[in-house]
Design a protein around this motif. Structure first.
Motif: not given
Length: 571
Positions: A398-418
């Motif tokens: 759960l912590t991992y997925f919340k971290t991923i969601m937080a990263q999407i919130e600050i991500a640029a479109p090019k970061d989504l592939e990573d």
């Protein structure tokens, strides 16, 4: 502020100066409603953004990074066919309306010269980018096809005649005689009606611009001078971003009617890049990462439900001793229990012989009832270790997925592939097989580079893969590592063994800004040397542990972040 006709006038003037006689060297369509024409002019390269986005329609030179789709859209292919290598002759605005015409000179397949016009209509949800053959007035292609069922006024499809949209009411404030307007009627109106009067009389004037002009029109005797000067300022721009507590506005010059902190820019395009940086980027991330966001949200919901069930099971296991006690009491007083009884009250020797009511099954013998209680006790005891293990795993996931969601919130479109590649590598997403072709090894994108006031480089990872690469492979052991305390966020590396206090504070601000605490105040940020960072065996990407850190407190500052993106000119 909206991208109104007055701002369009100022942008057209700037683009004509910048892009005059420029040559198209590259054509891309990174997003469904946006095209980028790379134009070489005056020995410089300019990425020209033409956006027909329903909410963020605009035209500007942009330096915001973008990611191209694997397969070019049809409209991009049409533009490449007709405009690749074309020369930009002029940019015009239709009166003061939000319509721009880019006239290009190019050669057709036979080598003959032809004139093409790329028309950009900035009209909210009706925005469009249309390529027209200027000689025949036929539409060659357009970014949004609009049939008769959607628009009865005009047919916007390839092969159709191009028809101008309905003309805007009012006069062109830049070219018309201002004396023709009935200014006495303006001063006889109420304040609210004065704003509407100005919008009705002048083409392309937004409400914000009308309020600004109204603010200046206090002097009845010099109203013509005031209005003339107001329109002249759109040709002598001072690009300004005004930020208040809850809102921000971009204007071609300082608006007296807007209150807030002012930031000035060298060009209107730089101003628009800053204003739309997060608004448009969030929308692009939602568009491109919609399926990814949906998947992660579902996983978070599943884990939260599982966590509640496990906690409920663990709570039930706490009553295991009650079953053991009942089994032992039944065994001790077995002679006093008769077959067929549904309950019995016996002294509880664990509680000063207080009477204890015990429920029985009348289908089995007294000894089997006792054995049944012992079996329940053993089952609950055995489940505790398993449930605790599952609790730990579920909480970590759960912590991992919340971290991923937080990263999407600050991500640029090019970061989504990573992020997508990471979820595939972790087994959460299936990898699409390309037949017999060997799967290429995924290459992680580079972290973003910032520059402290003294010129020191600061690296910021935007996702777990970047974070791992940055902290564990690229950073020197003596570099300084920063991360927000107990909150999902980016790994930040100061490329220095002995940075100044100011640089550490600036890096801390970056760590807080690129985290889930972006909108918080006094965010705690840990910092420590890279050599003290450890990654546990089997830990998920981005997870590290450390001891001996120091902590600073900072409030994320967007203006500081934008300043740190530019390499300082040191004396």
């Amino acid at each position: 502020m909206t991208f109104d006709g007055l701002m369009t006038h100022a942008v057209v003037s700037e683009l004509n100066t910048t892009l005059a006689d420029g040559k198209i060297t590259k054509i891309q369509q990174p997003y469904p409603n946006e095209v980028i024409l790379t134009i070489r002019a005056n020995r410089k390269t300019y990425p020209l953004l033409l956006s027909a986005h329903p909410s963020y329609a605009r035209v500007q030179v942009t330096h915001v990074p973008y990611a191209n789709p694997a397969t070019p859209p049809n409209f991009a292919m049409s533009l490449r066919k007709y405009l690749d290598g074309a020369i930009l002759e002029k940019i015009e605005q239709v009166e003061s309306d939000r319509i721009l015409k880019f006239t290009f000179k190019s050669r057709n397949e036979l080598g003959d010269l032809q004139q093409l016009c790329l028309i950009v209509e900035l009209m909210g949800r009706h925005s469009n980018v249309i390529l027209v053959n200027q000689e025949t007035n036929k539409i060659l292609d357009l970014i949004r096809h609009v049939g008769v069922a959607q628009n009865r006024y005009r047919f916007l499809m390839p092969g159709a005649d191009y028809v101008n949209p309905p003309a805007a009411s009012g006069i062109d404030g830049f070219t018309s005689d201002l004396k023709t307007l009935d200014w006495l009627s303006y001063y006889s109106e109420s304040a609210e009606m004065q704003v509407k009067w100005l919008q009705q009389q002048f083409q392309g004037m937004s409400r914000e611009s009308a309020i600004e002009l109204q603010t200046r029109l206090i002097d009845h005797d010099h109203y013509l001078t005031i209005v003339t000067h107001f329109f002249e300022q759109f040709d002598q721009v001072n690009p300004t971003l005004t930020i208040s507590d809850k809102k921000s506005w971009f204007t071609a010059f300082v608006y007296q009617s807007l209150a807030g902190t002012l930031s000035h820019f060298d060009t209107l395009s730089e101003l628009l890049d800053q204003y739309y940086l997060h608004k448009a980027q969030r929308d692009r991330v939602r568009q491109q990462g919609g399926a990814l966001i949906h998947f992660i949200r579902n996983e978070i919901q599943k884990d939260e439900k599982k966590l509640k069930k496990l906690q409920k099971t663990l709570k039930a296991a706490d009553s295991a001793d009650d079953y053991r006690i009942r089994g032992e009491i039944l065994t001790t007083y077995l002679r006093e229990v008769e077959r067929g009884m549904t309950e019995v009250t016996l002294p509880n020797f664990y509680a000063d012989n207080q009477p204890l009511k015990i429920t029985l099954s009348n289908q089995i013998s007294p000894s089997k009832n006792a054995q049944k209680y012992f079996a329940k006790y053993q089952k609950l005891r055995n489940s505790i270790a398993y449930v605790n293990d599952q609790l730990a795993k579920t909480e970590a996931e759960l912590t991992y997925f919340k971290t991923i969601m937080a990263q999407i919130e600050i991500a640029a479109p090019k970061d989504l592939e990573d992020i997508k590649a990471e979820l595939q590598a972790e087994g959460y997403l299936k990898v699409k097989k390309n037949g017999a072709k060997k799967q290429k090894r995924y290459k992680v994108s580079e972290p973003e580079v910032f520059y402290a006031t003294d010129g020191t480089r600061i690296f910021v990872g935007k996702n777990n893969y970047q974070n791992d690469q940055l902290t564990l492979k690229k950073a020197h052991k003596t570099d300084i590592w920063l991360h927000v305390k107990h909150i999902p966020g980016s790994h930040v590396i100061i490329d220095s063994a002995d940075p100044s206090a100011e640089t550490i504070q600036e890096a801390g601000n970056l760590a807080a800004y690129f985290s889930k605490a972006r909108l918080s105040a006094a965010v705690p940020v840990d910092y420590i040397q890279v050599k003290k960072i450890k990654k546990p065996n089997g830990a998920k990407p981005g997870f590290v542990v450390y001891e001996g850190q120091q902590t600073l407190y900072t409030t994320p500052d967007e203006q500081l972040v934008q300043r740190l993106r530019k390499k300082p000119t040191l004396a």
